[in-house]
Scaffold this motif. Structure first.
Motif, PDB file in Angstrom:
ATOM      1  N   VAL A  23       0.766  -1.178  -0.048  1.00 46.64           N
ATOM      2  CA  VAL A  23       0.137   0.158  -0.112  1.00 46.64           C
ATOM      3  C   VAL A  23       0.933   1.394   0.051  1.00 46.64           C
ATOM      4  O   VAL A  23       0.759   2.262  -0.759  1.00 46.64           O
ATOM      5  CB  VAL A  23      -1.085   0.076   1.234  1.00 46.64           C
ATOM      6  CG1 VAL A  23      -1.850   1.315   1.634  1.00 46.64           C
ATOM      7  CG2 VAL A  23      -1.805  -1.038   1.016  1.00 46.64           C
ATOM      8  N   GLY A  43      11.368   0.459   7.666  1.00 48.91           N
ATOM      9  CA  GLY A  43      12.299  -0.303   8.847  1.00 48.91           C
ATOM     10  C   GLY A  43      13.845  -0.546   8.074  1.00 48.91           C
ATOM     11  O   GLY A  43      13.503  -1.766   7.438  1.00 48.91           O
ATOM     12  N   LYS A  68      15.393  -0.906   2.771  1.00 48.84           N
ATOM     13  CA  LYS A  68      13.933  -0.478   2.335  1.00 48.84           C
ATOM     14  C   LYS A  68      14.149   0.995   2.237  1.00 48.84           C
ATOM     15  O   LYS A  68      13.414   1.376   1.062  1.00 48.84           O
ATOM     16  CB  LYS A  68      12.926  -0.869   3.582  1.00 48.84           C
ATOM     17  CG  LYS A  68      12.842  -2.435   3.606  1.00 48.84           C
ATOM     18  CD  LYS A  68      11.354  -2.555   4.322  1.00 48.84           C
ATOM     19  CE  LYS A  68      11.203  -4.342   4.430  1.00 48.84           C
ATOM     20  NZ  LYS A  68      10.026  -4.596   5.471  1.00 48.84           N
ATOM     21  N   TYR A 128      12.918   4.313  10.750  1.00 49.02           N
ATOM     22  CA  TYR A 128      12.151   4.375  11.825  1.00 49.02           C
ATOM     23  C   TYR A 128      13.150   3.362  12.800  1.00 49.02           C
ATOM     24  O   TYR A 128      13.028   3.584  14.126  1.00 49.02           O
ATOM     25  CB  TYR A 128      10.893   4.354  12.175  1.00 49.02           C
ATOM     26  CG  TYR A 128      10.281   2.705  12.025  1.00 49.02           C
ATOM     27  CD1 TYR A 128      10.221   1.875  13.081  1.00 49.02           C
ATOM     28  CD2 TYR A 128      10.382   2.247  10.613  1.00 49.02           C
ATOM     29  CE1 TYR A 128       9.865   0.597  13.001  1.00 49.02           C
ATOM     30  CE2 TYR A 128       9.899   0.807  10.583  1.00 49.02           C
ATOM     31  CZ  TYR A 128       9.518   0.030  11.536  1.00 49.02           C
ATOM     32  OH  TYR A 128       9.229  -1.277  11.522  1.00 49.02           O
ATOM     33  N   ASN A 170      -0.231   3.726   7.854  1.00 48.42           N
ATOM     34  CA  ASN A 170      -0.398   2.361   7.705  1.00 48.42           C
ATOM     35  C   ASN A 170      -0.159   1.660   9.298  1.00 48.42           C
ATOM     36  O   ASN A 170      -0.150   0.421   9.083  1.00 48.42           O
ATOM     37  CB  ASN A 170       0.695   1.690   6.787  1.00 48.42           C
ATOM     38  CG  ASN A 170       0.146   2.074   5.484  1.00 48.42           C
ATOM     39  OD1 ASN A 170      -0.966   1.977   5.078  1.00 48.42           O
ATOM     40  ND2 ASN A 170       0.930   2.304   4.333  1.00 48.42           N
ATOM     41  N   CYS A 201      -5.392   4.367   7.356  1.00 50.14           N
ATOM     42  CA  CYS A 201      -5.360   3.254   6.678  1.00 50.14           C
ATOM     43  C   CYS A 201      -5.124   1.796   7.536  1.00 50.14           C
ATOM     44  O   CYS A 201      -5.872   0.761   7.231  1.00 50.14           O
ATOM     45  CB  CYS A 201      -4.352   3.278   5.461  1.00 50.14           C
ATOM     46  SG  CYS A 201      -4.276   1.784   4.593  1.00 50.14           S
ATOM     47  N   TYR A 250      -1.454  -5.075  15.268  1.00 52.35           N
ATOM     48  CA  TYR A 250      -2.172  -6.401  15.028  1.00 52.35           C
ATOM     49  C   TYR A 250      -2.003  -7.438  15.765  1.00 52.35           C
ATOM     50  O   TYR A 250      -2.614  -8.379  15.904  1.00 52.35           O
ATOM     51  CB  TYR A 250      -2.285  -6.590  13.342  1.00 52.35           C
ATOM     52  CG  TYR A 250      -2.734  -5.432  12.729  1.00 52.35           C
ATOM     53  CD1 TYR A 250      -3.624  -4.345  12.914  1.00 52.35           C
ATOM     54  CD2 TYR A 250      -2.510  -5.294  11.286  1.00 52.35           C
ATOM     55  CE1 TYR A 250      -3.994  -3.369  12.350  1.00 52.35           C
ATOM     56  CE2 TYR A 250      -3.024  -4.510  10.317  1.00 52.35           C
ATOM     57  CZ  TYR A 250      -3.902  -3.526  10.795  1.00 52.35           C
ATOM     58  OH  TYR A 250      -4.305  -2.652   9.967  1.00 52.35           O
ATOM     59  N   PHE A 267     -10.601   4.569   6.982  1.00 54.79           N
ATOM     60  CA  PHE A 267     -11.374   4.139   5.791  1.00 54.79           C
ATOM     61  C   PHE A 267     -11.075   2.580   5.574  1.00 54.79           C
ATOM     62  O   PHE A 267     -10.165   1.918   5.845  1.00 54.79           O
ATOM     63  CB  PHE A 267     -11.196   5.003   4.581  1.00 54.79           C
ATOM     64  CG  PHE A 267      -9.753   4.621   4.106  1.00 54.79           C
ATOM     65  CD1 PHE A 267      -8.529   5.292   4.764  1.00 54.79           C
ATOM     66  CD2 PHE A 267      -9.646   3.780   2.946  1.00 54.79           C
ATOM     67  CE1 PHE A 267      -7.453   4.894   4.238  1.00 54.79           C
ATOM     68  CE2 PHE A 267      -8.267   3.712   2.308  1.00 54.79           C
ATOM     69  CZ  PHE A 267      -7.323   4.098   3.059  1.00 54.79           C
ATOM     70  N   VAL A 289     -11.343   0.083   2.399  1.00 52.64           N
ATOM     71  CA  VAL A 289     -11.552  -0.197   0.829  1.00 52.64           C
ATOM     72  C   VAL A 289     -12.551  -0.561   0.400  1.00 52.64           C
ATOM     73  O   VAL A 289     -13.023  -0.475  -0.632  1.00 52.64           O
ATOM     74  CB  VAL A 289     -10.004  -0.649   0.264  1.00 52.64           C
ATOM     75  CG1 VAL A 289      -9.900  -2.015   0.481  1.00 52.64           C
ATOM     76  CG2 VAL A 289     -10.061  -0.221  -1.174  1.00 52.64           C
ATOM     77  N   ASN A 292       8.715  -8.881   4.875  1.00 48.17           N
ATOM     78  CA  ASN A 292       8.702  -8.937   3.396  1.00 48.17           C
ATOM     79  C   ASN A 292       9.115  -7.755   3.074  1.00 48.17           C
ATOM     80  O   ASN A 292       9.421  -6.725   3.622  1.00 48.17           O
ATOM     81  CB  ASN A 292       7.007  -8.701   3.252  1.00 48.17           C
ATOM     82  CG  ASN A 292       6.298  -7.722   3.749  1.00 48.17           C
ATOM     83  OD1 ASN A 292       6.895  -7.325   4.916  1.00 48.17           O
ATOM     84  ND2 ASN A 292       5.578  -6.868   3.213  1.00 48.17           N
TER      85      ASN A 292
END
Ligand SMILES: NC(=O)c1ccc[n+]([C@@H]2O[C@H](COP(=O)([O-])OP(=O)(O)OC[C@H]3O[C@@H](n4cnc5c(N)ncnc54)[C@H](OP(=O)(O)O)[C@@H]3O)[C@@H](O)[C@H]2O)c1
Length: 332
Positions: free
Chosen positions: A159, A179, A183, A199, A222, A244, A250, A273, A275, A323
């Motif tokens: 995203v 991170g 990346k 970060y 995110n 988002c 989580y 929101f 999607v 990932n």
């Protein structure tokens, strides 16, 4: 068919962080489609952070996966048998087919791949659900104006990478947060963001100040947690925050906003929101995003796990940031 079906089912609900024991691999016969149904061989499975919420008992915006049920998931597959008027053997389809090698479908919610010239996996990433999420949150809530500064967290991901590139297309200064140096290097050098804050390197406030010297007009969040609080220390008056995701919370973590004061004094508009609330916008968004991908204006990267057996480990790794770009599973 001598081939077997393989499915990943939810074996138990996580208490705290999820682990591989929460999943179980189950072998069964390949299902047979009835009248008005098709049999789809799943080629590519998308792994997405929302799936972690579906493993929980509690209520969320979408139904949980029940114990013993196949894990939910978007996928691209090939129709291998059809008793349905609209689909023929060999059609490539996109839809919620689940973590399994074969799925029977009545065709509801399933679409043929919109443009066969693009790689199949783009419909699970930059021109699929994650890309549409970026498009919707940035366009409808962030509403960036040329010259503004847009900050995006999880910036190298499915995203975030699209959100930042859309901000550049809109004429903004795009600042990523990600991170690690690899990346961050990718976000700036390959995706074309103007700056990226690692970060994990510490000194988040100072790094954000250097990357966004004129303050922050739009924060595409995110992640939530400490990163949201740090950005709230740099927002300009009238800033917009499309909320988002909250991936830092989580897998059992706590989520709290400390800098609520900043929301008030800066007249910030923070809006969550989902999607799937605006399915009417999907076809147009997919077409626009596919156009950007085809023209090279939106670039993306994928991490591919091989075989359905690898899905649980790859999913848990994604929650920890292992990932790099869109996390997929090559199923068949
Ligand atoms: N609202 C909606 O409708 C909607 C739809 C799709 C996705 N989402 C949300 O969008 C977000 C990104 O999803 P995605 O599919 O693009 O995943 P992704 O960014 O490809 O992968 C998840 C990334 O989150 C980062 N992350 C994990 N834990 C973190 C932490 N504690 N602090 C900071 N970053 C952390 C990791 O990147 P680093 O290595 O950079 O930390 C990881 O690679 C998720 O929150 C997801 O739930 C929302």
């Amino acid at each position: 068919m001598s081939e077997k079906n393989l499915q990943v089912v939810l074996a138990s609900r996580p208490a705290g962080a999820a682990g591989e024991t929460n999943f179980q691999l189950v072998e069964s016969a390949v299902p047979v489609p009835g009248d008005g149904e098709i049999l789809v061989r799943v080629d590519w499975l998308s792994l997405d952070p929302y799936m972690r919420g579906r493993m929980n008992e509690g209520k969320s915006y979408a139904a949980r996966v029940e114990l013993g049920e196949v894990m939910v998931g978007g996928a691209v597959g090939t129709v291998v048998a059809s008793r349905h008027g609209k689909f023929a053997e060999g059609d490539k389809v996109l839809g919620t087919l689940g973590w399994q090698r074969f799925a029977v479908s009545d065709g509801k919610g399933l679409v043929k791949l919109p443009d066969p010239r693009l790689p199949e996996t783009v419909w699970l990433g930059a021109a699929g659900m994650p890309g549409i999420t970026a498009w919707m949150g940035l366009g409808q809530i962030g509403a960036p104006r040329p010259g503004e500064t847009v900050v995006v967290s999880a910036a190298s991901g499915a995203v975030g990478s699209v959100a930042g590139q859309l901000a550049k297309i809109a004429g903004c200064r795009a600042v990523g947060i990600a991170g690690g140096t690899a990346k961050c290097g990718y976000v700036v050098n390959e995706l074309g963001f103007d700056a990226c804050v690692d970060y994990k390197a510490g000194r988040l406030d100072a790094a954000l100040k250097a990357a966004a010297p004129d303050g922050v007009d739009v924060y595409f969040d995110n992640v939530g947690g400490e990163i949201l609080d740090a950005v709230l220390r740099r927002v300009n008056a009238g800033a917009r925050i499309p909320l988002c995701g909250l991936i830092s919370g989580y897998d059992g973590g706590e989520i709290a906003i400390r800098n609520v004061y900043s929301l008030l004094v800066n007249r910030v508009r923070l809006q969550g929101f989902i999607v799937t609330d605006r399915m009417d916008l999907w076809p147009g968004a997919m077409q626009e995003l596919a156009g950007h991908v085809a023209a090279g204006r939106i670039r993306y990267r994928e991490t591919v796990a091989q075989g359905l057996e690898a899905a649980p480990r790859a999913f848990l790794g994604m929650l920890r940031g292992e990932n790099f770009g869109k996390q997929l599973v090559k199923v068949s």
